[in-house]
Motif scaffolding. Structure first.
Motif, PDB file in Angstrom:
ATOM      1  N   GLN A 162       0.848  -1.190   0.000  1.00  0.00           N
ATOM      2  CA  GLN A 162       0.000   0.000   0.000  1.00  0.00           C
ATOM      3  C   GLN A 162       0.883   1.239   0.000  1.00  0.00           C
ATOM      4  N   VAL A 163       0.560   2.192  -0.843  1.00  0.00           N
ATOM      5  CA  VAL A 163       1.299   3.438  -0.929  1.00  0.00           C
ATOM      6  C   VAL A 163       0.353   4.598  -0.652  1.00  0.00           C
ATOM      7  N   GLN A 164       0.764   5.498   0.201  1.00  0.00           N
ATOM      8  CA  GLN A 164       0.005   6.726   0.448  1.00  0.00           C
ATOM      9  C   GLN A 164       0.800   7.908  -0.068  1.00  0.00           C
ATOM     10  N   LEU A 165       0.101   8.820  -0.718  1.00  0.00           N
ATOM     11  CA  LEU A 165       0.746   9.969  -1.353  1.00  0.00           C
ATOM     12  C   LEU A 165       0.128  11.262  -0.835  1.00  0.00           C
ATOM     13  N   VAL A 166       0.977  12.221  -0.493  1.00  0.00           N
ATOM     14  CA  VAL A 166       0.507  13.519  -0.008  1.00  0.00           C
ATOM     15  C   VAL A 166       1.217  14.613  -0.792  1.00  0.00           C
ATOM     16  N   GLU A 167       0.443  15.382  -1.546  1.00  0.00           N
ATOM     17  CA  GLU A 167       1.008  16.471  -2.334  1.00  0.00           C
ATOM     18  C   GLU A 167       1.017  17.768  -1.517  1.00  0.00           C
ATOM     19  N   SER A 168       1.938  18.649  -1.870  1.00  0.00           N
ATOM     20  CA  SER A 168       1.993  19.977  -1.268  1.00  0.00           C
ATOM     21  C   SER A 168       2.676  20.924  -2.247  1.00  0.00           C
ATOM     22  N   GLY A 169       2.554  22.230  -1.965  1.00  0.00           N
ATOM     23  CA  GLY A 169       3.268  23.208  -2.757  1.00  0.00           C
ATOM     24  C   GLY A 169       2.418  24.001  -3.732  1.00  0.00           C
ATOM     25  N   GLY A 170       1.143  23.662  -3.827  1.00  0.00           N
ATOM     26  CA  GLY A 170       0.286  24.414  -4.731  1.00  0.00           C
ATOM     27  C   GLY A 170       0.017  25.809  -4.206  1.00  0.00           C
ATOM     28  N   GLY A 171      -0.611  26.629  -5.032  1.00  0.00           N
ATOM     29  CA  GLY A 171      -0.933  27.977  -4.606  1.00  0.00           C
ATOM     30  C   GLY A 171      -1.411  28.832  -5.748  1.00  0.00           C
TER      31      GLY A 171
ATOM     32  N   CYS B  93      -0.404  13.534  -7.712  1.00  0.00           N
ATOM     33  CA  CYS B  93       0.735  12.634  -7.734  1.00  0.00           C
ATOM     34  C   CYS B  93       0.216  11.206  -7.902  1.00  0.00           C
ATOM     35  N   ALA B  94       0.949  10.394  -8.655  1.00  0.00           N
ATOM     36  CA  ALA B  94       0.542   9.017  -8.883  1.00  0.00           C
ATOM     37  C   ALA B  94       1.738   8.095  -8.726  1.00  0.00           C
ATOM     38  N   ALA B  95       1.471   6.888  -8.247  1.00  0.00           N
ATOM     39  CA  ALA B  95       2.546   5.929  -7.991  1.00  0.00           C
ATOM     40  C   ALA B  95       2.222   4.571  -8.594  1.00  0.00           C
TER      41      ALA B  95
ATOM     42  N   TYR C 243      -1.916   4.070  -7.465  1.00  0.00           N
ATOM     43  CA  TYR C 243      -2.149   4.902  -6.288  1.00  0.00           C
ATOM     44  C   TYR C 243      -2.147   6.376  -6.674  1.00  0.00           C
ATOM     45  N   TRP C 244      -3.008   7.114  -5.975  1.00  0.00           N
ATOM     46  CA  TRP C 244      -3.165   8.540  -6.257  1.00  0.00           C
ATOM     47  C   TRP C 244      -3.210   9.348  -4.965  1.00  0.00           C
ATOM     48  N   GLY C 245      -2.677  10.571  -5.043  1.00  0.00           N
ATOM     49  CA  GLY C 245      -2.811  11.497  -3.938  1.00  0.00           C
ATOM     50  C   GLY C 245      -4.133  12.242  -4.019  1.00  0.00           C
ATOM     51  N   GLN C 246      -4.351  13.137  -3.044  1.00  0.00           N
ATOM     52  CA  GLN C 246      -5.599  13.894  -2.977  1.00  0.00           C
ATOM     53  C   GLN C 246      -5.571  15.121  -3.876  1.00  0.00           C
ATOM     54  N   GLY C 247      -4.414  15.537  -4.288  1.00  0.00           N
ATOM     55  CA  GLY C 247      -4.314  16.669  -5.196  1.00  0.00           C
ATOM     56  C   GLY C 247      -3.984  17.970  -4.489  1.00  0.00           C
ATOM     57  N   THR C 248      -3.362  18.874  -5.228  1.00  0.00           N
ATOM     58  CA  THR C 248      -3.056  20.215  -4.734  1.00  0.00           C
ATOM     59  C   THR C 248      -3.407  21.217  -5.833  1.00  0.00           C
ATOM     60  N   GLN C 249      -4.060  22.304  -5.434  1.00  0.00           N
ATOM     61  CA  GLN C 249      -4.550  23.279  -6.406  1.00  0.00           C
ATOM     62  C   GLN C 249      -3.443  24.228  -6.832  1.00  0.00           C
ATOM     63  N   VAL C 250      -3.327  24.410  -8.131  1.00  0.00           N
ATOM     64  CA  VAL C 250      -2.434  25.414  -8.701  1.00  0.00           C
ATOM     65  C   VAL C 250      -3.290  26.371  -9.519  1.00  0.00           C
ATOM     66  N   THR C 251      -3.216  27.645  -9.193  1.00  0.00           N
ATOM     67  CA  THR C 251      -3.973  28.659  -9.909  1.00  0.00           C
ATOM     68  C   THR C 251      -3.008  29.726 -10.423  1.00  0.00           C
ATOM     69  N   VAL C 252      -3.059  29.967 -11.727  1.00  0.00           N
ATOM     70  CA  VAL C 252      -2.167  30.937 -12.350  1.00  0.00           C
ATOM     71  C   VAL C 252      -3.022  32.065 -12.907  1.00  0.00           C
TER      72      VAL C 252
END
Length: 121
Positions: A1-10, A96-98, A110-119
């Motif tokens: 089992q793999v858990q993924l946590v994204e960060s850094g969006g904004g 993110c995907a694994a 496996y997939w993370g929950q996602g992080t929002q990027v707005t430009v």
């Protein structure tokens, strides 16, 4: 089992840079292809980039080639997506995907929950 946590969006202006991180847990991280995908409002999820288990091979969507760079640090169980020269059309939730069970663009197990990027323009 793999858990993924994204960060850094904004929220950034066009032309700016962001670096996304994906922290993975699980013993198999270091053996598998890792990828980044994105989904814009009203659109299907699309492949962005992926990287082989040792970082020796990278793959990019044409829309991000030359602007985005994927990398990984197996010692930290982390994958990164450096995004430069961001455009409004890069606005999306980034996932993110694994562990691809196919080729560089999936399908992934496996997939993370996602992080929002707005430009903004």
């Amino acid at each position: 089992q793999v858990q993924l946590v994204e960060s850094g969006g904004g929220l950034v202006q066009a032309g700016a840079s962001l670096r996304l991180s994906c922290a993975a847990s699980g013993p198999s991280f270091r053996r598998h292809l890792m990828g980044w995908f994105r989904q814009a409002p009203g659109k299907e999820r699309e492949f962005v980039a992926s990287i082989s288990w040792n970082g020796g091979n990278t793959y990019y969507a044409d829309s991000v080639k030359g602007r985005f760079t994927i990398s990984r640090d197996n010692a930290k169980n982390t994958v990164y997506l450096q995004m430069n020269s961001l455009k409004p059309e890069d606005t999306a939730v980034y996932y993110c995907a694994a562990e691809s069970r196919g080729t560089y663009d999936g399908p992934y197990n496996y997939w993370g929950q996602g992080t929002q990027v707005t430009v903004s323009s």
